[in-house]
Design an enzyme around this catalytic site. Structure first.
Site, mmCIF file in Angstrom:
data_model
loop_
_atom_site.group_PDB
_atom_site.id
_atom_site.type_symbol
_atom_site.label_atom_id
_atom_site.label_comp_id
_atom_site.label_asym_id
_atom_site.label_seq_id
_atom_site.Cartn_x
_atom_site.Cartn_y
_atom_site.Cartn_z
ATOM 1 N N PHE A 124 0.868 -1.180 0.000
ATOM 2 C CA PHE A 124 0.000 0.000 0.000
ATOM 3 C C PHE A 124 0.897 1.218 0.000
ATOM 4 O O PHE A 124 1.732 1.387 0.886
ATOM 5 C CB PHE A 124 -0.922 0.018 1.220
ATOM 6 C CG PHE A 124 -1.827 1.227 1.254
ATOM 7 C CD1 PHE A 124 -2.969 1.280 0.469
ATOM 8 C CD2 PHE A 124 -1.515 2.325 2.046
ATOM 9 C CE1 PHE A 124 -3.794 2.398 0.478
ATOM 10 C CE2 PHE A 124 -2.332 3.448 2.071
ATOM 11 C CZ PHE A 124 -3.469 3.484 1.277
ATOM 12 N N ASP A 210 9.238 2.504 0.803
ATOM 13 C CA ASP A 210 8.105 3.205 1.386
ATOM 14 C C ASP A 210 8.123 2.902 2.881
ATOM 15 O O ASP A 210 7.711 1.825 3.302
ATOM 16 C CB ASP A 210 6.802 2.736 0.731
ATOM 17 C CG ASP A 210 5.566 3.388 1.333
ATOM 18 O OD1 ASP A 210 5.666 3.973 2.428
ATOM 19 O OD2 ASP A 210 4.487 3.279 0.719
ATOM 20 N N LYS A 239 3.491 10.148 8.066
ATOM 21 C CA LYS A 239 2.833 9.702 9.294
ATOM 22 C C LYS A 239 3.522 10.229 10.553
ATOM 23 O O LYS A 239 3.319 11.367 10.959
ATOM 24 C CB LYS A 239 2.704 8.175 9.298
ATOM 25 C CG LYS A 239 1.647 7.643 8.317
ATOM 26 C CD LYS A 239 1.400 6.169 8.510
ATOM 27 C CE LYS A 239 0.365 5.595 7.545
ATOM 28 N NZ LYS A 239 -1.014 6.010 7.821
#
Length: 391
Positions: A124, A210, A239
């Site tokens: 993702f 990522d 994040k």
């Protein structure tokens, strides 16, 4: 728009690892904004950083020099492989920058045909067009037109297919999460990451990591790839970088970023003074030895206790996965139902995940006492699940 399948919980305020709903119910929050609130809710240093900067300057645009960008970029580069940084507002924007950087690198080298980017199933990378095509999850790409050219998906763990991708003369980059988040908390073996670095160097391919979810101390090292003793060429982070404030960053070596010259990329809000101030405060805290040590101590305890619960509840728990405080518990009952039972019966908030997982993603500064409370609440949810399953 009706795009969120929201839980029936209206949150009002938070403090540390705890959340309170508008009706006053207290919950233990092991979602942390999906691995974002790395220092819990309303951390005093972050609150103060917002207050101090908000009284001075919010936004000026990147047509001017923003000192906070230099300071945070220097801090990120000092504690990573990177030489340069581009600031964004989110993880998917950081991924988009990484994809563009990789293709522009080959174009700058006189090889514009090298556009192929290989991702993995279960990954993702966010919701922009480039990110959804890199991950190639049908549930995120269906209905949005034809697939974008040059994006391919490999089966996680298929070394032969990955070898062929490295050897393909039009390959630009391989993109992966060293530890998958949404896709099932799968950690790529360290020896495979080292092999990938060797293959990338041999064939002139760039590696994009990522680490939006697995980076920033979440696995027990500042960056998840540090466990393997190797580095990527480009990395997307976000994040936890803002501790809950919207911020992302694309980190790169100077060589990999050689094509990103003036005008090649940009952002209106990326790197704004307010985000930089909060990001600096969050990064200073998260990257500290004390927080990293706490992650490893609490992670060891949680792993031991959850494996114990797996032995006691084989009718509920299939497997415990993950690394550090990115913990995945594969279940027998439907994971969405279990999340509801944990919330309503134990006042414990956990996140969902692929492969019928729930993820336990507490703040990195959670105490051992709070971790014990989380285990007790998870056990209560397991007991309730057993009752429901037997019925």
């Amino acid at each position: 728009m009706g795009v969120y399948n929201r839980a029936p919980l209206e949150v009002e305020r938070g403090q540390g690892v705890r959340l309170w709903s508008t009706d006053g119910t207290e919950y233990l929050d092991c979602v942390s904004g999906i691995s974002t609130n790395a220092l819990g809710h309303a951390h005093p240093k972050l609150v103060q950083a917002v207050k101090d900067q908000a009284e001075k300057l919010w936004h000026v645009s990147n047509i001017f020099k923003i000192p906070g960008q230099d300071a945070l970029a220097d801090a990120l580069c000092a504690k990573s492989f990177a030489d340069v940084v581009f600031f964004t507002n989110s993880g998917t924007e950081a991924v988009e920058c990484a994809l563009k950087t990789a293709r522009k690198f080959h174009s700058a080298n006189g090889q514009p045909e090298r556009i192929d980017i290989y991702g993995f199933d279960g990954s993702f990378h966010g919701r922009t067009y480039g990110a959804i095509n890199a991950a190639a999850n049908p549930s995120y790409t269906e209905g949005f037109g034809p697939k974008m050219e040059g994006f391919h998906q490999l089966k996680w763990g298929d070394k032969d297919a990955l070898t062929a991708a490295f050897e393909n003369p039009t390959t630009a980059a391989i993109i992966l999460e060293p530890v998958q988040g949404e896709g099932g908390c799968r950690a790529t073996p360290e020896e495979e990451l080292r092999w990938m670095r060797e293959m990338a160097d041999k064939h002139g391919v760039l590696i994009i990591f990522d680490e939006v979810q697995c980076g920033m101390g979440r696995t027990g090292k500042l960056w998840a790839h540090e466990w393997a003793g190797m580095t990527p060429d480009i990395m997307a982070v976000a994040k936890a970088l803002g501790g809950g404030f919207p911020i992302g960053a694309c980190l790169s070596t100077a060589e990999a970023a050689k094509g990103m010259t003036v005008g090649a990329h940009g952002s209106t809000f990326g790197g704004n003074p307010l985000a930089m101030a909060v990001g600096q405060a969050a990064f200073d805290e998260v990257s500290s030895d004390a927080v990293i040590a706490n992650v490893n101590e609490v992670a060891g305890y949680l792993k031991q206790q959850l494996h114990g619960l797996a032995e006691r509840f084989p009718d509920v728990i299939v497997e415990v996965r993950g690394k550090g405080l990115l913990v995945g518990v594969k279940l027998v009952p439907n994971n969405r139902e279990f999340m509801g039972w944990a919330r309503d019966e134990a006042r414990l908030l956990v996140a969902g995940g692929g492969d019928n997982l729930v993820r336990i993603l507490p703040p990195l500064n959670i105490t051992l006492e709070e971790a014990r409370e989380a285990v007790e609440k998870f056990e209560t949810a397991c007991e309730f699940a057993r009752t429901k399953l037997s019925a």
